[in-house]
Design a protein around this motif. Structure first.
Motif, PDB file in Angstrom:
ATOM      1  N   GLY A   1       0.738  -1.232   0.000  1.00  0.00           N
ATOM      2  CA  GLY A   1       0.000   0.000   0.000  1.00  0.00           C
ATOM      3  C   GLY A   1       0.765   1.278   0.000  1.00  0.00           C
ATOM      4  N   GLU A   2       2.075   1.263   0.132  1.00  0.00           N
ATOM      5  CA  GLU A   2       2.795   2.516   0.310  1.00  0.00           C
ATOM      6  C   GLU A   2       3.446   2.988  -0.989  1.00  0.00           C
ATOM      7  N   SER A   3       4.547   3.692  -0.863  1.00  0.00           N
ATOM      8  CA  SER A   3       5.140   4.381  -2.009  1.00  0.00           C
ATOM      9  C   SER A   3       5.652   3.431  -3.073  1.00  0.00           C
ATOM     10  N   ASN A   4       5.487   3.862  -4.303  1.00  0.00           N
ATOM     11  CA  ASN A   4       6.035   3.194  -5.466  1.00  0.00           C
ATOM     12  C   ASN A   4       6.509   4.256  -6.428  1.00  0.00           C
ATOM     13  N   THR A   5       7.178   3.840  -7.485  1.00  0.00           N
ATOM     14  CA  THR A   5       7.665   4.817  -8.452  1.00  0.00           C
ATOM     15  C   THR A   5       6.720   4.972  -9.625  1.00  0.00           C
ATOM     16  N   ASN A   6       5.447   4.743  -9.416  1.00  0.00           N
ATOM     17  CA  ASN A   6       4.520   4.733 -10.534  1.00  0.00           C
ATOM     18  C   ASN A   6       4.396   6.076 -11.228  1.00  0.00           C
ATOM     19  N   ALA A   7       4.808   7.147 -10.577  1.00  0.00           N
ATOM     20  CA  ALA A   7       4.719   8.446 -11.222  1.00  0.00           C
ATOM     21  C   ALA A   7       5.750   8.594 -12.323  1.00  0.00           C
ATOM     22  N   ASP A   8       6.745   7.743 -12.322  1.00  0.00           N
ATOM     23  CA  ASP A   8       7.801   7.819 -13.320  1.00  0.00           C
ATOM     24  C   ASP A   8       7.488   6.873 -14.469  1.00  0.00           C
TER      25      ASP A   8
ATOM     26  N   PHE B   1      -0.321   4.285  -2.612  1.00  0.00           N
ATOM     27  CA  PHE B   1      -1.250   5.146  -1.884  1.00  0.00           C
ATOM     28  C   PHE B   1      -0.782   6.597  -1.815  1.00  0.00           C
ATOM     29  N   ASP B   2       0.528   6.798  -1.921  1.00  0.00           N
ATOM     30  CA  ASP B   2       1.041   8.163  -1.803  1.00  0.00           C
ATOM     31  C   ASP B   2       0.676   9.054  -2.982  1.00  0.00           C
ATOM     32  N   ILE B   3       0.373   8.429  -4.142  1.00  0.00           N
ATOM     33  CA  ILE B   3       0.008   9.243  -5.309  1.00  0.00           C
ATOM     34  C   ILE B   3      -1.380   8.906  -5.838  1.00  0.00           C
ATOM     35  N   ALA B   4      -2.083   8.007  -5.186  1.00  0.00           N
ATOM     36  CA  ALA B   4      -3.407   7.603  -5.661  1.00  0.00           C
ATOM     37  C   ALA B   4      -4.351   8.796  -5.702  1.00  0.00           C
ATOM     38  N   GLY B   5      -5.123   8.890  -6.759  1.00  0.00           N
ATOM     39  CA  GLY B   5      -6.078   9.964  -6.928  1.00  0.00           C
ATOM     40  C   GLY B   5      -5.526  11.175  -7.640  1.00  0.00           C
ATOM     41  N   GLU B   6      -4.214  11.181  -7.889  1.00  0.00           N
ATOM     42  CA  GLU B   6      -3.591  12.341  -8.525  1.00  0.00           C
ATOM     43  C   GLU B   6      -3.528  12.223 -10.046  1.00  0.00           C
ATOM     44  N   GLY B   7      -3.802  11.031 -10.571  1.00  0.00           N
ATOM     45  CA  GLY B   7      -3.795  10.851 -12.019  1.00  0.00           C
ATOM     46  C   GLY B   7      -2.429  10.821 -12.655  1.00  0.00           C
ATOM     47  N   ILE B   8      -1.385  10.559 -11.874  1.00  0.00           N
ATOM     48  CA  ILE B   8      -0.022  10.603 -12.416  1.00  0.00           C
ATOM     49  C   ILE B   8       0.636   9.221 -12.474  1.00  0.00           C
ATOM     50  N   ALA B   9      -0.080   8.170 -12.103  1.00  0.00           N
ATOM     51  CA  ALA B   9       0.504   6.830 -12.086  1.00  0.00           C
ATOM     52  C   ALA B   9       0.852   6.363 -13.500  1.00  0.00           C
ATOM     53  N   SER B  10       1.940   5.621 -13.606  1.00  0.00           N
ATOM     54  CA  SER B  10       2.381   5.085 -14.893  1.00  0.00           C
ATOM     55  C   SER B  10       1.648   3.786 -15.219  1.00  0.00           C
ATOM     56  N   GLU B  11       1.171   3.683 -16.434  1.00  0.00           N
ATOM     57  CA  GLU B  11       0.454   2.493 -16.881  1.00  0.00           C
ATOM     58  C   GLU B  11       1.376   1.470 -17.544  1.00  0.00           C
ATOM     59  N   ARG B  12       2.662   1.744 -17.607  1.00  0.00           N
ATOM     60  CA  ARG B  12       3.574   0.913 -18.390  1.00  0.00           C
ATOM     61  C   ARG B  12       3.592  -0.548 -17.941  1.00  0.00           C
ATOM     62  N   SER B  13       3.659  -0.788 -16.648  1.00  0.00           N
ATOM     63  CA  SER B  13       3.695  -2.168 -16.157  1.00  0.00           C
ATOM     64  C   SER B  13       2.406  -2.906 -16.498  1.00  0.00           C
TER      65      SER B  13
END
Length: 362
Positions: free
Chosen positions: A300-307, A332-344
């Motif tokens: 549930g915590e930080s990931n690099t999905n914004a990159d 969870f740290d960036i959820a709801g912000e719309g910046i997660a990376s879809e690459r994976s």
């Protein structure tokens, strides 16, 4: 020439995480492969909220369906088998809630049912949160154990894929002291077997498998431990007698480098971090936190999905059904912000489609 189409069900994951966002951003890109028919299993209202969060309201819409047969693929319309199990008025991102854990479990359960009855060809899972699913009463440490139990599978493993490097694991979500005790001849041999089968299904001809040692330098001839000689080496010998090209035990501090350079098609790792660290050094190379990401598409915590460079795929090997997953957590740290990376997610669906195509061709 007609192309065979394979239906891949994408489970939405924890509603408080980034699962719905990466689906919203990635869905049209999935359709570039005309072999795949992606169908989302989740909550339509949560996906609509994710579309808003990603600034895609004018480009995407959600079409709620009651069955897989009703799903029609369209670049601007995302078909969702709507379980309607989340209250959209109280949806809150980045929090652990029993209700969210229960919802994410129900998505996976429905996907397993559909796979077992043959309505879908593969499952790709967005990340769940282990704390939330535990609050919901789940006994499983993540997707992998749940999938194995629901399909009656005894021999299975987690395979992580990042570029040319693949790893499987003898054990995953257990304390390290317990993981050491789980390194037995039988467990190592079974992991080698399911790894070999999975590599063939992934299209690898005559796979070569490197088997990592447990101790530093693979015990250095017994100077640093006995597990290699007592448990791992006999498993490698037995595998070779069965016709599997397994080699080892190899020193854990060099075998992954050798595999990344092409010496092995996969490395059998003895425990969770031994296999995860080299994969994430490659997959999360673009920067960011990433410390809490989980190769089972959980946490549930930080990931690099914004990159945008976050990548990697998890495959549960040994199952009678096909399942792949993103190689990161719920962020969870960036959820709801719309910046997660879809690459994976894109990579995970692609691998699922490849495997479904090969399994269908057999």
């Amino acid at each position: 020439m007609d192309v065979d189409t394979h239906t891949v069900a994408i489970t939405m994951g924890d509603p408080a995480g980034i699962g719905a966002e990466i689906i919203a951003k990635g869905y049209p890109k999935l359709l570039a492969d005309d072999r795949v028919r992606p169908v989302v299993i989740g909550d339509a209202a949560v996906l609509r909220a994710a579309i808003e969060n990603c600034g895609l309201a004018g480009e995407r819409r959600v079409v709620a369906v009651d069955s897989v047969d009703e799903a029609v693929t369209d670049a601007d319309a995302i078909p969702v088998l709507d379980l309607a199990n989340v209250d959209p008025e109280s949806l809150e991102y980045g929090v652990v809630r029993e209700a969210y854990g229960q919802a994410s479990l129900e998505y996976v359960e429905r996907a397993i049912e559909l796979a077992r009855e043959g309505s879908i060809d593969a499952i790709t899972t967005a990340p769940i949160n282990k704390q939330a699913t535990k609050r919901a009463g789940s006994e499983y440490a993540g997707h992998t154990g749940m999938l194995a139990d629901y399909t009656g599978t005894e021999s299975y493993s987690m395979m992580l894929i990042e570029g040319d490097l693949r790893v499987t694991h003898v054990s995953t979500h257990v304390p390290l002291r317990e993981a050491c005790d789980l390194v037995t001849t039988d467990s190592v041999l079974e992991t080698i077997r399911v790894t070999d089968d999975a590599l063939v299904e992934l299209g690898v001809d005559e796979p070569t498998i490197g088997v990592a040692g447990l101790n530093p330098h693979a015990s250095d001839g017994g100077v640093l431990g006995e597990t290699e000689a007592r448990e791992i080496e006999p498993a490698v010998v037995a595998a070779r007698e069965e016709g599997i090209d397994a080699r080892g035990p190899e020193s854990p501090d060099t075998v992954y480098v050798a595999a990344a350079r092409g010496a092995y098609d996969c490395v059998v790792s003895m425990y969770h971090d031994q296999g995860h660290i080299p994969i994430k050094m490659l997959g999360f190379s673009g920067g960011g936190d990433g410390s809490e990401g989980d190769g089972d598409g959980e946490n549930g915590e930080s990931n690099t999905n914004a990159d945008a460079t976050v990548s990697g795929v998890n495959v549960t090997v040994g199952l009678p059904i096909l399942r792949t997953s993103v190689d990161h957590g719920t962020a969870f740290d960036i959820a709801g912000e719309g910046i997660a990376s879809e690459r994976s997610l894109l990579q995970a669906v692609s691998v699922a489609t490849d495997m479904a195509a090969r399994r269908g061709a057999r």
